[in-house]
Scaffold this motif. Sequence first.
Motif, PDB file in Angstrom:
ATOM      1  N   LEU A  89       1.382   1.935   5.814  1.00 20.98           N
ATOM      2  CA  LEU A  89       1.689   1.446   4.477  1.00 20.98           C
ATOM      3  C   LEU A  89       1.051   0.064   4.279  1.00 20.98           C
ATOM      4  N   GLN A  90       0.345  -0.108   3.155  1.00 23.42           N
ATOM      5  CA  GLN A  90      -0.360  -1.347   2.867  1.00 23.42           C
ATOM      6  C   GLN A  90       0.392  -2.144   1.805  1.00 23.42           C
ATOM      7  N   LEU A  91       0.548  -3.467   2.059  1.00 26.88           N
ATOM      8  CA  LEU A  91       1.294  -4.332   1.161  1.00 26.88           C
ATOM      9  C   LEU A  91       0.450  -5.548   0.789  1.00 26.88           C
ATOM     10  N   ALA A 113       0.064   3.793   0.237  1.00 31.40           N
ATOM     11  CA  ALA A 113       0.029   4.512   1.504  1.00 31.40           C
ATOM     12  C   ALA A 113      -1.409   4.847   1.861  1.00 31.40           C
ATOM     13  N   GLY A 114      -1.621   5.208   3.115  1.00 32.16           N
ATOM     14  CA  GLY A 114      -2.959   5.584   3.548  1.00 32.16           C
ATOM     15  C   GLY A 114      -3.406   6.897   2.935  1.00 32.16           C
ATOM     16  N   ARG A 115      -4.644   7.256   3.211  1.00 31.06           N
ATOM     17  CA  ARG A 115      -5.203   8.483   2.655  1.00 31.06           C
ATOM     18  C   ARG A 115      -4.440   9.700   3.179  1.00 31.06           C
ATOM     19  N   ASN A 116      -4.125  10.604   2.268  1.00 37.21           N
ATOM     20  CA  ASN A 116      -3.410  11.857   2.585  1.00 37.21           C
ATOM     21  C   ASN A 116      -2.050  11.596   3.233  1.00 37.21           C
ATOM     22  N   LYS A 117      -1.436  10.449   2.903  1.00 41.80           N
ATOM     23  CA  LYS A 117      -0.112  10.127   3.430  1.00 41.80           C
ATOM     24  C   LYS A 117       0.795   9.701   2.291  1.00 41.80           C
ATOM     25  N   HIS A 118       2.101   9.832   2.534  1.00 37.88           N
ATOM     26  CA  HIS A 118       3.088   9.415   1.550  1.00 37.88           C
ATOM     27  C   HIS A 118       4.264   8.771   2.268  1.00 37.88           C
ATOM     28  N   THR A 140      -1.933   6.041  -4.926  1.00 38.98           N
ATOM     29  CA  THR A 140      -1.903   5.212  -6.129  1.00 38.98           C
ATOM     30  C   THR A 140      -0.999   4.008  -5.910  1.00 38.98           C
ATOM     31  N   LEU A 141      -1.445   2.839  -6.362  1.00 42.53           N
ATOM     32  CA  LEU A 141      -0.674   1.613  -6.179  1.00 42.53           C
ATOM     33  C   LEU A 141       0.673   1.706  -6.895  1.00 42.53           C
ATOM     34  N   VAL A 142       1.708   1.289  -6.217  1.00 45.41           N
ATOM     35  CA  VAL A 142       3.043   1.157  -6.793  1.00 45.41           C
ATOM     36  C   VAL A 142       3.372  -0.335  -6.829  1.00 45.41           C
ATOM     37  N   ARG A 143       3.748  -0.833  -7.998  1.00 45.31           N
ATOM     38  CA  ARG A 143       3.986  -2.263  -8.174  1.00 45.31           C
ATOM     39  C   ARG A 143       5.462  -2.532  -8.445  1.00 45.31           C
ATOM     40  N   LEU A 144       5.987  -3.525  -7.729  1.00 42.66           N
ATOM     41  CA  LEU A 144       7.378  -3.940  -7.897  1.00 42.66           C
ATOM     42  C   LEU A 144       7.407  -5.439  -8.169  1.00 42.66           C
ATOM     43  N   LEU A 145       8.378  -5.872  -8.962  1.00 41.57           N
ATOM     44  CA  LEU A 145       8.567  -7.287  -9.250  1.00 41.57           C
ATOM     45  C   LEU A 145       9.831  -7.781  -8.558  1.00 41.57           C
TER      46      LEU A 145
END
Length: 322
Positions: A89-91, A113-118, A140-145
């Motif tokens: 997981l990338q942050l 997440a990485g390619r082909n991962k969730h 796809t990027l998920v954005r949180l505040l």
Amino acid sequence: MFSSLRTRWQARWQQFFASRSPRQASLTLTQKSIYILPTRGGFVFLLLLLVLLVAGINYQNNLIYGLTFWLATVFLLATWHTYQNMAGLQLSARATASVFAGSTAQFELALQAGRNKHALQLAVRTTHGDSQSVATVGETLVRLLWSEPTTQRGWCKPERLTLSSSAPFGLFRCWAYAWLDARALVYPRPIDAVIMTDGAGQGETRPLGSTTTQELDGFRPYRAGDHRKHIHWATLAKGQPLQTREQALQQENESWVLWDHYVGTIEQRLSAMCHRVLILSEQDKLFGLQLPDQQVTPARGHEHRAQCLQALALYRLAEEAS
């Protein structure tokens, strides 16, 4: 006594975790930064395996042996799948805007997440107790505040974030700590104060040269940063491109926000000067800023306002850091 020991113990643990995951602009969760332990349900599952094993030994029942070993295999596989749910997981994080001291600074967290991962059923928690949940994180990027309280001017860096998940089986809890290298600029808290004028009674106003006045001279295409008072809204109402009123050149007084015109401590002076900058900017006045070791030449507009506020926010902080 016990509270002090607990505080020291927690501080040492925090230092240990911080050393394994130093503050950085972006973070990819790996084996080094992910921790895993059984959940309450996982410990109950282990107790069930122990009971089944004792029963199998006691009754010499091969069916109970087979069920026990099969469930133990499921338990071990759950460890791997729970870890894989967060691995890779990338942050990354960034500040959304500058704020004034005493308000909350907003930060945006980007998850991918990485390619082909969730990553499933991910929870993000701050040190202040705020928590948010994400059902699925994919490519796809998920954005949180999230918000961080501010108490003083300068740069505000976010505290530790805790990411956790018990998916997909709920037998293990996987978590990771993230110290992200983002920062929000915190301006001094605006405080209205009496201006100490000079002997000539000129106060903050100085007649200096030719500058723009409110005399209409024409129109030009709108540019980002133009004051809303100069925007010609009628053209937008007619469906035409937005335009800005041009101003003719004439003699005009320049206002100055001067350090010597305020009294009190450093923070009190900066807060009073911050309040004055906001007023002059709102009135679209031509003004400059003067600090003991820095000067901002007179101008107007949002960029000039931000430049003056930044000078007030970072005044002498570089010296203290060095």
